[in-house]
Scaffold this active site. Structure first.
Site, PDB file in Angstrom:
ATOM      1  CG  PHE A  43      15.359  38.945   6.945  1.00  0.00           C
ATOM      2  CD1 PHE A  43      14.495  38.160   6.207  1.00  0.00           C
ATOM      3  CD2 PHE A  43      16.027  38.355   8.016  1.00  0.00           C
ATOM      4  CE1 PHE A  43      14.273  36.824   6.527  1.00  0.00           C
ATOM      5  CE2 PHE A  43      15.810  37.017   8.343  1.00  0.00           C
ATOM      6  CZ  PHE A  43      14.936  36.245   7.602  1.00  0.00           C
ATOM      7  CB  THR A  54      10.364  42.219  13.986  1.00  0.00           C
ATOM      8  OG1 THR A  54      11.667  41.668  14.179  1.00  0.00           O
ATOM      9  CG2 THR A  54       9.859  42.761  15.304  1.00  0.00           C
ATOM     10  N   GLY A 110       8.540  39.331  18.560  1.00  0.00           N
ATOM     11  CA  GLY A 110       9.894  39.891  18.595  1.00  0.00           C
ATOM     12  C   GLY A 110      10.861  38.748  18.787  1.00  0.00           C
ATOM     13  CB  ILE A 136      10.953  46.199   8.404  1.00  0.00           C
ATOM     14  CG1 ILE A 136       9.888  45.243   8.942  1.00  0.00           C
ATOM     15  CG2 ILE A 136      11.771  45.538   7.275  1.00  0.00           C
ATOM     16  CD1 ILE A 136      10.412  44.054   9.751  1.00  0.00           C
ATOM     17  CG  ASP A 178      22.757  30.054  12.882  1.00  0.00           C
ATOM     18  OD1 ASP A 178      22.468  30.652  13.937  1.00  0.00           O
ATOM     19  OD2 ASP A 178      22.469  28.859  12.661  1.00  0.00           O
ATOM     20  CD  GLN A 223      48.160  54.822  37.221  1.00  0.00           C
ATOM     21  OE1 GLN A 223      47.798  55.095  38.361  1.00  0.00           O
ATOM     22  NE2 GLN A 223      49.220  54.094  36.972  1.00  0.00           N
ATOM     23  CD  GLN A 266      32.184  59.361  33.524  1.00  0.00           C
ATOM     24  OE1 GLN A 266      31.038  59.234  33.113  1.00  0.00           O
ATOM     25  NE2 GLN A 266      32.473  60.073  34.612  1.00  0.00           N
ATOM     26  CD  GLU A 316      20.961  40.825  11.956  1.00  0.00           C
ATOM     27  OE1 GLU A 316      21.242  41.905  11.436  1.00  0.00           O
ATOM     28  OE2 GLU A 316      21.557  39.766  11.716  1.00  0.00           O
ATOM     29  N   GLY A 317      18.097  39.554  17.294  1.00  0.00           N
ATOM     30  CA  GLY A 317      18.088  38.746  18.517  1.00  0.00           C
ATOM     31  C   GLY A 317      18.697  39.527  19.666  1.00  0.00           C
TER      32      GLY A 317
END
Lengths: 260, 384
Positions: free
Chosen positions: B122, B125, B130, B156, B239, B278, B336, B363-364
């Site tokens: 797809f 961009t 952007g 892409i 969406d 812990q 970490q 994708e955003g």
């Protein structure tokens, strides 16, 4: 059109095997059962033969009812049919009785051209059942096959793994081959295959369906008796001394004196 | 947690997991280092029918939806976020055809995409477009029964390796976003070439390339929907595709945590496994909880999309934003727990952090997701 039979076995997942130190038997609880890894290569090779020559592939296993799952797994890879040899009378079979029973199961299935087996099972490690089937059926056997060069004019030419390389041999069909893992890379099943395998009907064969002598079956028909299974004693961890030679010599002599 | 998957969904998940463990995990490090496209892994996924899980049966798919796509993407991402995105990006390029295409276009393109014989991409961009997709510079000028495309796309995913591209170009610049049109462009079309291949921080096995259009002649019948519907096509695609990115993030996070739990149980300091401390346990507990919360959101969103119930833009954005933020936090914390070893390339964990970062961006960006969430929130509130 070739009729291919692949003999497979359900075994405990060997990456996970534990032995009860008191009874010296395999702890089966919680251990996953899988298709014998060597048999996957046999199934794959059958599929490749079929892709080249046309044919029908039947997978056959002898075992308890739950062994059906490995037949379905083979079907999900693309095998046409699964057959389960299951009967209480088969329980306790050694390699002789197992190969006798499987050979007679194959006779019931009808005409066959090629029988494929893994080189050995990951649990017993005997490598006897494949050759045993060939003897009971009185057909040629090609063991440790690493490549099938060609199948034509009722003959098969293979490369057979030997200690110092391989040999090329030819046999007439029908014959039995046991395959080594160098022969191919087994495929991953497809989603379509998996769905088909869920619905596939598994043919069941019991002792009554076979033309066999009852005294050759199961524990009674087994000339081999397992007297004892045990885990070899664990090797003690070695100790590595480092540093100057004189220091090492001193340390070692200290250890020896300690023993005495 | 048990998400009450159907037998078929479990089958797809198991199959994807098997492929991830047997065919993807063993090559992940090498492909990350060499930036080689995972052609072999794509062939295995194709042969196993996984490219079609979300497509209708009439086009050779399995009749599933976004949820099935998410299940597969998540499993693959556990082993390698880079290889998984090659699969997921093909779905991203396929979705506009599925939702905007006419019968002929679907019949022509979907079967090969469902079988995995072809990959899709797809292309929205551009260097200056952007987050602001309305700033697209690529143009499409009508000439008789075809359009001439000029301009370039960049960043892409699946660029150059894909066969089928959905490209957004301006047919009427004066109309801004309403002047954008979606075209299906096939690889090999005259005037369509590829430029620079990007060298990336993460997802390095995937191909990210420039597409160059120089009087590229595209038949008018390749328009998705109608002229001017390119922006709508893009929004509608995003969406329903965003949970896919969320699933990728989820898989990366879960894959990293799985490795980290195993490492913490085996790594000994002060005479004990570090998992007995812990300080480590609390980190593992937080990570596991956040991943599970993300999964619940992603799965619910995907199921809502498949049920075609209501406006999904807001929850879709939430799932992408939340899961990718979790993935970033989790992968940083996993390093970490590994300590100094985690910083070294000899261990697999640093790659998860590099792979996770992009899920907050593409994708955003997650800032754009927050815009979408807020816009939907306010819109709903005004209705009351």
């Amino acid at each position: 059109m070739l009729n291919i039979v692949v003999c497979i076995k359900q075994v405990p997942d060997t990456t996970d095997v534990k032995i009860n130190p008191k009874t010296n038997t395999l702890i089966r609880e919680g251990v996953e059962s899988i298709m014998n890894p060597f048999d996957r290569y046999a199934v794959e090779e059958a599929l490749r033969i079929k892709e080249q020559h046309e044919g029908k592939i039947t997978v056959l296993t002898m075992g308890p009812p739950q062994a059906e799952s490995i037949l379905r797994e083979a079907i999900s890879m693309g095998v046409d049919e699964g057959v389960l040899l299951s009967d209480r009378a088969f329980a306790g079979s050694d390699t002789w009785a197992t190969s006798y029973t499987l050979a007679n199961g194959i006779k019931v299935l009808g005409k066959f051209d090629i029988i494929l087996c893994g080189k050995q099972a990951a649990d017993g490690d005997t490598a006897q059942v494949g050759p045993g089937i060939a003897v009971h059926l009185n057909i040629p056997q090609l063991t440790y096959v690493k490549k099938i060069e060609k199948i034509e004019d009722g003959k098969v030419t293979v490369e057979r793994l030997i200690e110092e390389g391989y040999e090329v041999i030819e046999a007439s069909l029908p014959c039995l081959m046991t395959v080594v893992k160098e022969i191919n890379e087994p495929r991953i099943p497809s989603l379509k295959g998996m769905m088909k395998s869920k619905k596939a009907e598994i043919k069941k064969i019991s002792a009554a369906d076979l033309d066999v002598k009852a005294e050759y079956l199961g524990l009674d028909g087994s000339p081999t008796q397992v007297v004892k299974i045990f885990s070899p004693p664990q090797r003690q961890k070695g100790e590595i001394f480092e540093g100057e030679v004189s220091d090492i010599v001193e340390k070692i002599s200290g250890v020896i004196k300690g023993i005495n | 947690m048990d998400y009450l998957l159907t037998e078929e969904q479990k089958m797809m998940q198991d199959l994807a997991r098997k492929i991830a463990d047997e065919k993807i995990r063993p090559v992940a490090k090498e492909l990350d280092e060499t930036c080689k496209f995972p052609y072999e892994a794509m062939k295995v996924l194709a042969d196993s029918d996984l490219f079609g899980v979300y497509l209708p049966e009439e086009y050779g798919g399995f009749g599933g939806g976004v949820f099935e796509l998410c299940l597969v993407t998540e499993e693959l991402s556990k082993a390698c976020g880079g290889i998984a995105v090659c699969y997921a990006a093909s779905a991203l390029g396929t979705l506009p055809i599925l939702i905007m295409g006419n019968d002929e276009q679907k019949k022509k393109y979907l079967p090969d995409l469902a079988s995995g014989k072809k990959l899709a991409a797809f292309a929205v961009t551009e260097p200056e477009a952007g987050s602001d997709a309305s700033a697209i510079q690529t143009t499409a000028k009508k000439e008789g029964d075809h359009y001439l495309l000029n301009g370039m796309k960049h960043f892409i995913t699946n660029g150059e390796v894909a066969d089928t591209y959905v490209v957004i170009a301006m047919t009427n610049k004066a109309k801004g976003a309403r002047g954008a049109t979606a075209f299906i462009v096939e690889k090999g079309t005259k005037g369509f070439t590829f430029g620079k291949k990007e060298d990336k921080l993460g997802i390095r096995a995937s191909a990210t390339s420039e597409l160059v259009f120089n009087d590229c002649k595209v038949p008018a019948e390749n328009i998705l929907g109608k002229e001017g519907m390119g922006f709508i096509a893009t929004m509608r695609t995003f969406d329903i595709s965003r949970p896919g990115v969320a699933a990728q993030a989820l898989g990366i996070a879960q894959g990293a945590l799985d490795l980290t739990v195993a490492y913490a149980m085996q790594r000994r300091q002060f005479g004990k496994a570090i998992s007995s401390f812990q300080g480590i346990q609390f980190m593992l507990a937080d990570m596991a909880t956040e991943i599970e919360a993300a999964r619940a959101l992603v799965y619910s969103t995907a199921r809502m999309i498949d049920a075609k119930k209501g406006n999904v833009a807001g929850v879709s954005a939430m799932s992408k934003m939340y899961a990718s933020d979790v993935a970033m936090k989790v992968t940083v914390d996993c390093i970490q727990v590994y300590g100094g070893y985690g910083y070294m390339k000899d261990y697999p964990i640093e790659k998860y952090m590099r792979d996770a970062k992009i899920t907050q961006i593409y994708e955003g960006t997650n800032q754009i997701q927050r815009n979408i969430i807020a816009a939907n929130l306010l819109k709903e509130s005004r209705k009351k």
